[in-house]
Design a protein around this motif. Structure first.
Motif, PDB file in Angstrom:
ATOM      1  N   ASP A 160      45.047  35.079  42.052  1.00 32.94           N
ATOM      2  CA  ASP A 160      44.820  33.707  41.118  1.00 32.94           C
ATOM      3  C   ASP A 160      43.952  33.916  40.002  1.00 32.94           C
ATOM      4  N   VAL A 161      44.328  33.950  38.779  1.00 28.21           N
ATOM      5  CA  VAL A 161      43.653  34.057  37.609  1.00 28.21           C
ATOM      6  C   VAL A 161      43.066  32.862  37.071  1.00 28.21           C
ATOM      7  N   LEU A 162      41.888  32.593  36.724  1.00 30.12           N
ATOM      8  CA  LEU A 162      41.688  31.387  35.928  1.00 30.12           C
ATOM      9  C   LEU A 162      40.213  31.730  34.997  1.00 30.12           C
ATOM     10  N   ASP A 163      40.320  31.263  33.718  1.00 29.48           N
ATOM     11  CA  ASP A 163      39.111  31.529  32.990  1.00 29.48           C
ATOM     12  C   ASP A 163      38.641  32.994  32.734  1.00 29.48           C
ATOM     13  N   GLY A 164      39.657  33.955  32.707  1.00 24.14           N
ATOM     14  CA  GLY A 164      39.345  35.311  32.642  1.00 24.14           C
ATOM     15  C   GLY A 164      39.159  36.025  33.806  1.00 24.14           C
ATOM     16  N   GLN A 165      38.869  35.322  35.057  1.00 22.59           N
ATOM     17  CA  GLN A 165      38.404  36.086  36.146  1.00 22.59           C
ATOM     18  C   GLN A 165      39.397  35.924  37.282  1.00 22.59           C
ATOM     19  N   ILE A 166      39.409  36.574  38.327  1.00 23.90           N
ATOM     20  CA  ILE A 166      40.093  36.514  39.555  1.00 23.90           C
ATOM     21  C   ILE A 166      39.546  35.669  40.523  1.00 23.90           C
ATOM     22  N   GLN A 167      40.288  34.475  40.706  1.00 25.54           N
ATOM     23  CA  GLN A 167      39.540  33.533  41.701  1.00 25.54           C
ATOM     24  C   GLN A 167      39.923  33.700  43.244  1.00 25.54           C
ATOM     25  N   THR A 168      40.963  34.189  43.512  1.00 23.83           N
ATOM     26  CA  THR A 168      41.419  34.292  44.858  1.00 23.83           C
ATOM     27  C   THR A 168      42.352  35.435  45.168  1.00 23.83           C
ATOM     28  N   ILE A 169      42.365  36.125  46.149  1.00 22.74           N
ATOM     29  CA  ILE A 169      43.206  37.361  46.044  1.00 22.74           C
ATOM     30  C   ILE A 169      43.467  37.287  47.714  1.00 22.74           C
ATOM     31  N   ARG A 170      45.086  37.119  47.809  1.00 23.34           N
ATOM     32  CA  ARG A 170      45.619  36.667  48.913  1.00 23.34           C
ATOM     33  C   ARG A 170      46.721  37.759  49.251  1.00 23.34           C
ATOM     34  N   THR A 171      46.503  38.226  50.519  1.00 26.16           N
ATOM     35  CA  THR A 171      47.480  39.793  51.162  1.00 26.16           C
ATOM     36  C   THR A 171      48.266  38.882  52.041  1.00 26.16           C
TER      37      THR A 171
END
Length: 307
Positions: free
Chosen positions: A265-276
């Protein structure tokens, strides 16, 4: 057109409706197949084939979801939807709504809704069905459907996911992330992560998974930057690929079998959440599935050798 031709033309739409209601590729495919059987078995041709089939797949999906809710309450660890690599239904006029509604974050929000609220929201907000069509599909009055939609919107707005609007920027950030992951660059990874980023896995008790979510940029960068070089030593590879409309990748063992998927999940130029997603039951539609336990043992052995 023949019945078969009419159905096949609408199949992408039917699957896309069912998947958003169910969050399961396998269950959505089964719902579409059951819809065909009902259509094929009908002795009369409906005035609108699209309306008939959409209503049928919606009602079937609602029934399936009601029984699935019990299983999900007993699920081991976090539950995520089955990863979808590409949405078969495309509509340029609703491209943004379609892409956002199939994301992991949006599907998890939909889990908060009742089956009826979820169906009404999907048909009206995502696919822009008229209220009369929605009412016919769920077997409720138009007034009742409007109330269901109000409640659904309220729940969704409270946590509605937002994503990077510029797909090119999102792609470039994901490329930097996977380059840093491949090289084990902890500092490079940390620079791409939001301060409160989360790394969460879905193994369903059927594959190795994180004991709990990893929180914070430093912790997530350290875990990723430490584990993937070890996986690489035993010939685990990954191929960047959109997962549920967001940047992601498919990880494979040395034999090319699917080990897990990863979505960002990408927002404001940063990764907010990583789901596997590593639960093998949720990966079979992507191809032959790897033995995650065997890979985990090899990774631990590689760690001992390094240490």
């Amino acid at each position: 057109m023949s019945k078969v031709e009419e159905f096949e033309e609408l199949r992408p739409l039917l699957f896309s409706i069912a998947y958003r209601i169910l969050g399961s590729v396998g269950e959505a495919e089964d719902a579409v197949q059951e819809t065909w059987l009902r259509f094929d078995g009908s002795s009369t041709r409906p005035t609108s084939t699209k309306a008939f089939l959409s209503a049928a797949v919606t009602r079937i999906s609602i029934d399936v979801l009601r029984s699935a809710r019990v299983r999900r309450e007993e699920y081991v660890g976090p539950w995520f939807p089955e990863p979808l690599l590409s949405d078969p239904y495309q509509d340029p006029a609703q491209a943004v709504e379609l892409a956002d509604s199939v994301s992991m974050a949006a599907l998890l929000l939909l889990e908060r809704l009742s089956p009826l609220e979820r169906a009404v929201f999907v048909l009206r907000e995502v696919f822009a069905f008229e209220f009369g069509e929605v009412a016919a599909a769920v077997g409720r009055s138009e007034a009742a459907c409007r109330q269901l939609l109000v409640r659904a919107r309220r729940h969704m707005e409270a946590g509605r996911p937002r994503f990077e609007a510029d797909r090119q920027e999102r792609h470039e950030l994901a490329t930097r992330f996977f380059d840093a992951l491949k090289s084990g660059d902890v500092d490079g990874l940390r620079d791409l992560l939001a301060a409160d980023v989360q790394l969460v896995g879905d193994g369903g008790g059927k594959a190795p998974q994180l004991a709990k979510a990893v929180m914070g940029a430093q912790n997530v960068a350290r875990v990723l930057g430490t584990v993937f070089p070890l996986m690489s030593r035993i010939d685990v590879t990954f191929e960047p690929h959109e997962v549920n409309g967001q940047p992601g990748a498919i990880f494979r063992d040395r034999d090319g079998k699917v080990l897990h998927t990863l979505a960002l999940d990408v927002l404001d130029g940063q990764i907010q959440t990583i789901r596997t997603v590593i639960n093998p039951d949720k990966l079979g539609h992507l191809g032959p599935v790897a033995d995650a336990w065997a890979v985990d043992r090899e990774v631990k052995q590689a760690r001992r050798q390094v240490n």
